[in-house]
Scaffold this active site. Structure first.
Site, PDB file in Angstrom:
ATOM      1  N   CYS A 299      45.195  33.972  32.748  1.00  0.00           N
ATOM      2  CA  CYS A 299      44.430  35.201  32.534  1.00  0.00           C
ATOM      3  C   CYS A 299      44.838  36.288  33.540  1.00  0.00           C
ATOM      4  CB  CYS A 299      42.934  34.915  32.551  1.00  0.00           C
ATOM      5  SG  CYS A 299      42.013  36.183  31.691  1.00  0.00           S
TER       6      CYS A 299
ATOM      7  N   HIS B 280      42.462  30.870  28.680  1.00  0.00           N
ATOM      8  CA  HIS B 280      42.233  29.859  29.710  1.00  0.00           C
ATOM      9  C   HIS B 280      42.475  28.465  29.133  1.00  0.00           C
ATOM     10  CE1 HIS B 280      40.474  32.468  32.815  1.00  0.00           C
ATOM     11  NE2 HIS B 280      40.041  33.186  31.797  1.00  0.00           N
TER      12      HIS B 280
ATOM     13  N   GLU C  69      42.860  25.764  30.587  1.00  0.00           N
ATOM     14  CA  GLU C  69      42.155  24.720  31.358  1.00  0.00           C
ATOM     15  C   GLU C  69      40.833  24.320  30.704  1.00  0.00           C
ATOM     16  OE1 GLU C  69      42.579  27.862  32.305  1.00  0.00           O
ATOM     17  OE2 GLU C  69      40.870  28.666  33.423  1.00  0.00           O
TER      18      GLU C  69
HETATM   19  N1  GLN Z   1      39.955  40.578  35.323  1.00  0.00           N
HETATM   20  C1  GLN Z   1      40.782  40.330  34.204  1.00  0.00           C
HETATM   21  C2  GLN Z   1      40.193  40.868  32.914  1.00  0.00           C
HETATM   22  O1  GLN Z   1      39.032  41.168  32.852  1.00  0.00           O
HETATM   23  C3  GLN Z   1      41.090  38.858  34.073  1.00  0.00           C
HETATM   24  C4  GLN Z   1      39.908  38.033  33.741  1.00  0.00           C
HETATM   25  C5  GLN Z   1      40.113  36.566  34.002  1.00  0.00           C
HETATM   26  O2  GLN Z   1      41.005  36.172  34.741  1.00  0.00           O
HETATM   27  N2  GLN Z   1      39.294  35.728  33.405  1.00  0.00           N
HETATM   28  O3  GLN Z   1      40.882  41.009  31.934  1.00  0.00           O
END
Ligand code: GLN
Length: 539
Positions: A386, A515, A517
């Site tokens: 992400c 994600h 994970e």
């Molecule tokens: N801050 C970033 C976003 O809002 C990544 C979010 C995250 O890593 N879950 O897109």
């Protein structure tokens, strides 16, 4: 008739109540029953999405896009099933539903009261969750510890359910027995008090799970039995374990599954945990280590280091490493140290691979970017999750595409090269400060480009993965990035959004907007983690 098992905690938090609930659910499932696991969080927050992970641990995201407590992740990993959004509630969400119903004249003009209307809404939700998954058993974890003001209404709901259907409801207390150093003896008194506190709410535990550093001995079992009014057969010893997945096996040593079934007068079925046990003994026998560094910022709590903020990442590393016959050794690397001095980057070479996990805001961002650059140039396997993908794109734009000052608009709204920018629908949310539950959440599909590392890992054309973000790769820069060698190996087909990036001529350099994970399970390691761990082991 659906049966309910309420699990509450005694003495203190953090003693593994979530793992206990997940293990109970697993035991019953392994006896051929359909099980549903529910988590109740006694906070005013509507969901876990607005809570700082250092304070509350990782925010887990379900397939259907609910931001929940990390325990739902434990339930999914132990049950090897997706848990739907109905299986999570907070005080805030319960009150909100009751107030909305009142505003819609849903109570027919009568006075709406904390008791019974709040517990009744809780009961309605529990029954709905149980019905949706058609479960034989619903295991309900009541967050916090008994005796706290916050969870009284949930205990009240449990008591009311027991009153209505005494044969279909049992109570389990997961309590802690300290062994103070200066005494050198396991003490039962705090648990006795916890049971008294439970009794004061009208509830008598049927079973006590005794968490401690050591196994419970006979004298202490007797004591607990007499003072807590629980038969000694129904007191389960739960000493610390090095691997949480051993807990269901340990519970079964004390016959927990059979005891629960007997309490409900349900005929015992043969238990089948062969595969699970096999995995546990495999893990015990593993000798070779693979070293992984996680570069993050949600570690510190006062003078203590906590790993809870990244629990799914850690578990996913374990699942993949075990699958490849290795024990992972995970190090916490604080992103901010790389901002102060670049000299420290060199120590990254001792890791098989480096992960930059999800995150928000600007603290530690430049440090993470330095780490990513170092991994790219030194061919250290890198997995970006992400924010990890987004910062890998920023690094690539700055240092390979020569777009000086390229950034994500999350950190720099005025950058000339906003290579990571807000998802269009998020602009409204941000400007109107509608931040709760409004990110791009839950499962979306991702098309995999043939001939890439992603495809090698997945061996599929179309996958679904879980999301939690407001920003994304800016499509206006895609051509430029690709021309310079960035491979976009995963795309969301509905909206043409970048989902996976990677680099050629690198042992493993891959970032995901989602994600992965969150979908890894001990019995089903995630393909991308497996591929990453494979590269880390080779190194
Ligand atoms: N801050 C970033 C976003 O809002 C990544 C979010 C995250 O890593 N879950 O897109």
């Amino acid at each position: 008739m659906a049966k309910y098992i309420f699990v509450s905690g005694g003495v203190m938090s953090g003693i593994g109540k979530g793992v206990a609930v997940a293990s109970i659910a697993r035991i019953l499932k392994s006896r051929g029953f359909k099980v549903c696991a529910v988590k109740i969080d006694p906070y005013i927050n509507i969901d876990a999405g607005t809570m700082n992970p250092v304070e509350h641990g990782e925010v887990f995201v379900t397939e259907d896009g609910m931001e929940t407590d990390q325990d739902i992740g434990n339930y999914e990993r132990f049950l090897n099933e997706n848990i739907p959004r109905e299986n999570y509630m907070t005080t805030g969400s319960v009150y909100q539903a009751v107030i909305n119903k009142e505003r819609n004249l849903g109570y027919g003009g009568r006075c709406v009261q904390v008791v019974p209307d709040i517990p009744e809404e809780v009961i309605r939700r529990l029954k709905a969750a149980s019905a949706k998954s058609r479960s034989d058993f619903t295991v309900v974890e009541i967050g916090g510890t008994v005796g706290e003001y916050e969870n009284i209404l949930f205990l009240e709901a449990a008591r009311m359910m027991h009153l209505a259907r005494p044969l279909d409801v049992i109570f389990i207390l997961v309590s802690y027995l300290p062994v103070p150093k200066m005494i050198g003896e396991m003490k039962t008194k705090p648990t006795q008090h916890a049971v008294r506190a439970m009794n004061a709410t009208g509830i008598q535990p049927d079973i006590i799970i005794a968490r401690s550093s050591f196994p419970l001995d006979e004298p202490r079992k007797k004591r607990l039995s007499v003072f807590c009014n629980v038969s000694d057969r129904d007191i389960i010893s739960a000493p610390d374990v090095s691997n949480i997945y051993e807990v269901p096996v340990n519970f079964e040593k004390d016959n927990l599954g059979a005891i629960i079934l007997e309490k409900f007068r349900v005929k015992a079925r043969k238990q089948d945990m062969r595969e699970w046990r096999k995995l546990m003994s495999k893990v015990k026998g593993l000798k070779k280590v693979v070293k992984i560094g996680i570069v993050g910022k949600y570690f510190g709590s006062g003078s203590f280091q906590l790993a809870d903020s990244y629990i799914s990442v850690i578990e996913a590393i374990k699942h993949a490493a075990w699958n490849l016959w290795k024990t992972p050794e995970i190090s916490w690397l604080d992103a901010e140290i790389y901002e102060k001095s670049t000299g420290v980057l060199g120590h990254l070479k001792k890791y098989g691979g480096v992960i930059v996990p999800g995150g928000f805001g600007n603290r530690g961002v430049e440090g993470k970017i330095k780490v990513i650059e170092f991994c790219r140039k030194n061919k250290i396997p890198f997995l970006g999750l992400c924010y990890g993908l987004q910062l890998a794109v920023v690094e690539f734009a700055r240092n390979v595409c020569r777009l000086k000052g390229a950034h994500t608009t999350e950190v720099s709204s005025r950058t000339r090269y906003p290579v990571i920018d807000t998802l269009p629908e998020q602009l409204v949310n941000i400007s109107e400060k509608k931040m709760g539950g409004s990110m791009r959440l839950g499962a979306y599909s991702c098309e995999i480009l043939p001939g890439t590392c992603a495809q090698r890992a997945y061996k599929e054309k179309l996958v679904t993965e879980r999301h939690r973000h407001r920003y994304e790769v800016n499509n206006n820069f895609r051509e430029r990035l690709e021309k310079n060698g960035l491979v976009i190996s995963g795309l969301n087909p509905e909206r043409n959004l970048v989902e996976i990036i990677e680099l050629k001529n690198h042992p493993f350099f891959l970032g995901t907007q989602f994600h992965p994970e969150l979908k890894s399970r001990p019995e089903r390691p995630h393909p991308l983690f497996r591929e990453f761990l494979g590269a880390a082991i080779l190194r």
